[in-house]
Design an enzyme around this catalytic site. Structure first.
Site, PDB file in Angstrom:
ATOM      1  N   HIS A 185       0.870  -1.175   0.000  1.00  0.00           N
ATOM      2  CA  HIS A 185       0.000   0.000   0.000  1.00  0.00           C
ATOM      3  C   HIS A 185       0.903   1.219   0.000  1.00  0.00           C
ATOM      4  O   HIS A 185       1.830   1.305   0.792  1.00  0.00           O
ATOM      5  CB  HIS A 185      -0.903  -0.009   1.234  1.00  0.00           C
ATOM      6  CG  HIS A 185      -2.013   0.994   1.152  1.00  0.00           C
ATOM      7  ND1 HIS A 185      -1.799   2.339   1.257  1.00  0.00           N
ATOM      8  CD2 HIS A 185      -3.332   0.841   0.933  1.00  0.00           C
ATOM      9  CE1 HIS A 185      -2.948   2.974   1.117  1.00  0.00           C
ATOM     10  NE2 HIS A 185      -3.897   2.087   0.913  1.00  0.00           N
ATOM     11  N   ARG A 239      -6.333  10.408  -0.350  1.00  0.00           N
ATOM     12  CA  ARG A 239      -5.983  10.919  -1.678  1.00  0.00           C
ATOM     13  C   ARG A 239      -7.233  11.101  -2.526  1.00  0.00           C
ATOM     14  O   ARG A 239      -7.326  12.020  -3.333  1.00  0.00           O
ATOM     15  CB  ARG A 239      -4.975   9.987  -2.346  1.00  0.00           C
ATOM     16  CG  ARG A 239      -3.564  10.171  -1.790  1.00  0.00           C
ATOM     17  CD  ARG A 239      -2.608   9.097  -2.269  1.00  0.00           C
ATOM     18  NE  ARG A 239      -2.930   7.813  -1.654  1.00  0.00           N
ATOM     19  CZ  ARG A 239      -2.928   6.650  -2.285  1.00  0.00           C
ATOM     20  NH1 ARG A 239      -2.627   6.600  -3.558  1.00  0.00           N
ATOM     21  NH2 ARG A 239      -3.246   5.546  -1.643  1.00  0.00           N
TER      22      ARG A 239
END
Lengths: 264, 555
Positions: free
Chosen positions: B326, B346
């Site tokens: 990740h 994000r």
């Protein structure tokens, strides 16, 4: 575990995996695990400090990220009458803390049929009559490691406000510390779970577009399309992948449609 | 607590570039995304999966010759916890229609569906019911539920994100079932984020063409898991849950069908023979093997037990060499290292920045590409922040979120993350976070088809322990959908299989005998005992004092 040597030749990384380490300049401090003294590095969490000391958890460790409720811990500090509560995976050790994990605490849970239940507060009251044994002492809220306003949601349930209780209790990780401290012997977190499910199923408005999509899928609308996709070679798929239009970020939901509608 | 004075100085550089970046984001201007060709280059050079060192060819079993990370080879080339010839299998302790191994999202979904079909279910797990990666998935769950979306686009995004290495029938099953799974969860009373009219709130994510990410705060997985667990608890007459009691070996019968498993009570150290007419393996991922020494976002029990047991029983794997890193694991503070910072940060518009506060990549590339870009910025460009414990960190500019979407958005949309950092004196709505890639997901795993069947009749598998669905790279929100879709499919499949009238014949561990002979023939020296069940994090100092060589067994 081998040294971390893959892509960091320029920097010596001091830790591999989850093994506890002594950060640069860290000193050790004494903590008391169920009354027994151990010297552990400061700045570690209780969980990593206990592992550093040599404990291997069976109970009392789960996600290690503060969300599963496996590691509720009660502690006092030397010379301080107050009880403190925290998750072992999230709470940083302090000198001379006396701690005990409470990985499980018995709590009554009522069984029910979510399909048949009447979505009103009286159903909850009937399943958990002990709700009314609450004396509003607020020990539950004080014990909550997630900062949930436990007493407030219990009060909301008593007053019949399911929606408010559902939202107030949303951050609950069901660790059981509230129940362990309750003078009225309530299983707060089970009651909250019931309330949230009633809210999610019956009170929150249903998603109409979802109902339509389920009908479309069940009618077989997409079967041939998906069948076709499975037979495509990489070149065909790549072409289609590159041709995808991207839904604009700021477009309100349900307003934008692609130019090409053949795959909808 | 909080950031050190040196780090606070560096944060000023982030703050200096922020106003202009926010303006650009408001105008819808992005840092350009990579082309497919550019993606290939950065992956090849910087993604740990593509590097040769630390990888070995398997010497035994159905995937003999396959090159995998050495940490995976070590558990696959292992011996059983039990001597196969010393266990009496003739008097089973338990008898069930179906045994489900693992009690996370996939296991619980399978249990609910199987019980719905009238089967008697035993679900076993080595930790507690719900101690699983499902619980930890923060960002959301995919499903093409909106009008501008369809299973077609879900399929395209998924297979493109997986670099077209995915197993097509599994992708089609996922895209097809995803809205059904969401509707099922809604009917169970899950609290999805919705608009006031009931419309499911959805967002973009790395690699998406449509907003398809459904969520429940920033604890979507926890909400799913606690609802499923609660429903399982309502069905006690059909589903028995046994905690702290993993399966340690699959049992076959003399016809080669699966016929149950050996269970191990970790608290009392007793073993039990469980006969079952079908077995579902839903044991989750392998982050706790710490491939290449990386930290992990995974829960304590993610040790690949199911894949190991299936492998020994003759079931191979798909995409096993592939691991998902990740891109945004916590790099600071040290107490939280490795923990996940959801992609939603994000998705909400936060930029990824280097030590100078500059953007260097599109923030929503597929995860492997994004991870490789971060590693590149740190190792090749040498533009990472170095934390006080010597770890790399790149900035994730979370304060942008409130600027873009209004004051209070961070607290509302990311409550769990806010609390987690606040505990360590960092207000993520005001200060950026330091991140670096972390081990997140087992992309590959046991080979199955779209009905969750393995090559062994009666042996099914679902969830993170299986391989193929995500190919060599998984998109956000497809793991939660994986456990629900394939967990449900496994439950239904088992019922269909048992409806044919399955009778388990004499139970055997002969497959274990054969596997161990193969180990010896292949010259595998000192194989470890696996499944390893739980990782050991004791320090070398403590381990040495355990005097392993000197201790005499008491019995």
């Amino acid at each position: 575990m081998s040294q971390h040597d893959c892509d960091c030749a320029t920097v010596q990384q001091v830790a591999t995996g989850d093994r506890a380490i002594l950060p640069k300049g860290a000193k050790t401090i004494p903590i008391y695990v169920m009354g027994k003294r151990y010297e552990v590095p400061e700045t570690l969490t209780i969980m990593k400090a206990m592992e550093y000391a040599g404990f291997k958890f069976l109970r009392g460790a789960g996600c290690r990220g503060g969300i599963c409720g496996a590691c509720p811990t009660v502690y006092r500090k030397e010379g301080d009458y107050k009880l403190h509560f925290g998750l072992a995976c999230q709470t940083v050790v302090e000198p001379n803390m006396y701690l005990a994990q409470i990985p499980f605490y018995p709590a009554n849970r009522a069984s029910y049929d979510i399909e048949a239940i009447e979505p009103v507060a009286e159903s909850v009251h009937a399943l958990y009559p002990e709700l009314f044994r609450c004396v509003a002492c607020n020990n539950c809220t004080k014990a909550c490691p997630m900062g949930v306003q436990v007493l407030d949601y219990i009060s909301a349930i008593k007053q019949g406000d399911i929606a408010r209780a559902a939202h107030l209790s949303f951050d609950c990780i069901q660790c059981g510390l509230c129940a362990s401290r309750c003078m009225g012997e309530l299983p707060q977190y089970h009651i909250a779970q019931l309330v949230r499910r009633i809210y999610g199923k019956y009170i929150q408005p249903k998603a109409e577009h979802l109902r339509k999509r389920v009908q479309e899928i069940e009618s077989g609308k997409y079967d041939a399309m998906l069948e076709n996709l499975q037979k495509m070679d990489k070149a065909q798929l790549e072409k289609l992948y590159k041709e995808r239009e991207r839904e604009p970020d700021m477009a309100p939901l349900g307003t934008w449609m692609p130019k090409d509608t053949q795959y909808l | 607590m909080g950031y050190t004075p040196e780090m606070k100085e560096l944060i000023k550089r982030v703050e200096a570039t922020r106003p202009e970046r926010v303006e650009k984001a408001r105008r819808g201007e992005h840092f350009p995304a990579l082309t497919l060709e550019e993606r290939a280059v950065v992956l090849e050079k910087f993604h740990p999966d593509y590097q040769k060192e630390g990888r070995v060819a398997l010497r035994v079993g159905p995937d003999k010759g396959l090159v995998v990370p050495q940490e995976i080879a070590r558990v696959l080339e292992s011996k059983s916890m039990l001597k196969h010839d010393k266990v009496d299998l003739s008097k089973p302790d338990f008898d069930y229609d179906v045994l489900i191994v693992g009690a996370g999202g996939a296991g619980s979904s399978a249990a609910l569906m199987a019980s719905q079909e009238g089967l008697n279910v035993l679900m076993v797990t080595k930790l507690r019911h719900g101690d699983a990666n499902t619980m930890m998935a923060e960002g959301g769950i995919q499903g093409a539920t909106q009008e501008c979306d369809s299973p077609f686009y879900h399929y395209m995004d998924t297979i493109g994100g997986g670099h077209f290495t995915n197993q097509p029938d599994l992708v089609a099953a996922l895209a097809h079932d995803a809205p059904l799974s969401i509707a099922w969860l809604e009917s169970l009373g899950m609290m999805f984020n919705k608009l006031p009219d009931g419309r499911l709130d959805v967002r973009h994510f790395g690699g998406s063409s449509r907003k398809r990410m459904h969520s429940a705060g920033d604890m979507t997985g926890a909400e799913i898991m606690r609802v499923l667990r609660d429903e399982v608890r309502n069905r006690r007459e059909r589903i028995t849950v046994m905690e702290f009691t993993p399966a340690v070996e699959i049992l076959l019968d003399e016809e080669g069908k699966c016929g149950g498993a050996i269970l191990y009570n970790m608290e009392t150290r007793e073993f039990f023979i469980c006969r079952a007419r079908a077995v579902v393996i839903a044991t989750g991922g392998n982050g706790r093997l710490h491939i290449k020494g990386f930290a992990t976002t995974n829960h304590y029990g993610a040790t690949m037990d199911g894949v190991v047991m299936c492998y020994r029983a003759g079931v191979g794997t798909t995409c096993m060499p592939s691991t998902q890193y990740h891109p945004t694991g916590v790099a600071y503070p040290e107490q939280n290292v490795g923990l996940l910072i959801t992609e939603k940060v994000r998705g909400l518009g936060a930029h990824v920045l280097n030590i100078d506060g500059e953007q260097f990549c599109f923030p929503l590339e597929p995860r492997d590409v994004e991870s490789a870009e971060l590693i590149k910025e740190a190792t090749e460009k040498k533009k990472a922040v170095i934390t006080p414990t010597g770890r790399f960190g790149l900035w994730l500019d979370s304060p942008m979120i409130d600027l873009l979407h209004g004051e209070g958005t961070v607290r509302r949309e990311l409550p769990a993350k806010f609390i987690q950092f606040d505990r360590h004196g960092i207000d993520i709505s005001k200060e950026p976070m330091l991140v670096y890639p972390t081990l997140h997901y087992q992309n590959g795993g046991t080979a199955i088809n779209a009905d969750c069947e393995t090559v062994v009749p009666g042996l099914f598998s679902a969830g993170e322990c299986t391989g193929g669905l995500h190919g060599e790279n998984r998109l956000m929100g497809n793991s939660l959908q994986d456990v629900i879709t394939f967990g449900r499919r496994a439950g239904v499949s088992v019922a269909r299989y048992l409806a044919k009238g399955v009778v388990v014949k004499k139970l055997t561990l002969d497959h274990v005998r054969k596997f161990e002979e193969e180990l010896a023939q292949a010259g595998v020296e000192n194989p470890i005992v696996a499944p390893i069940l739980l990782p050991d994090y004791s320090t070398e100092e403590v381990t040495s004092r355990r005097l392993a060589e000197a201790v005499q067994e008491a019995e």
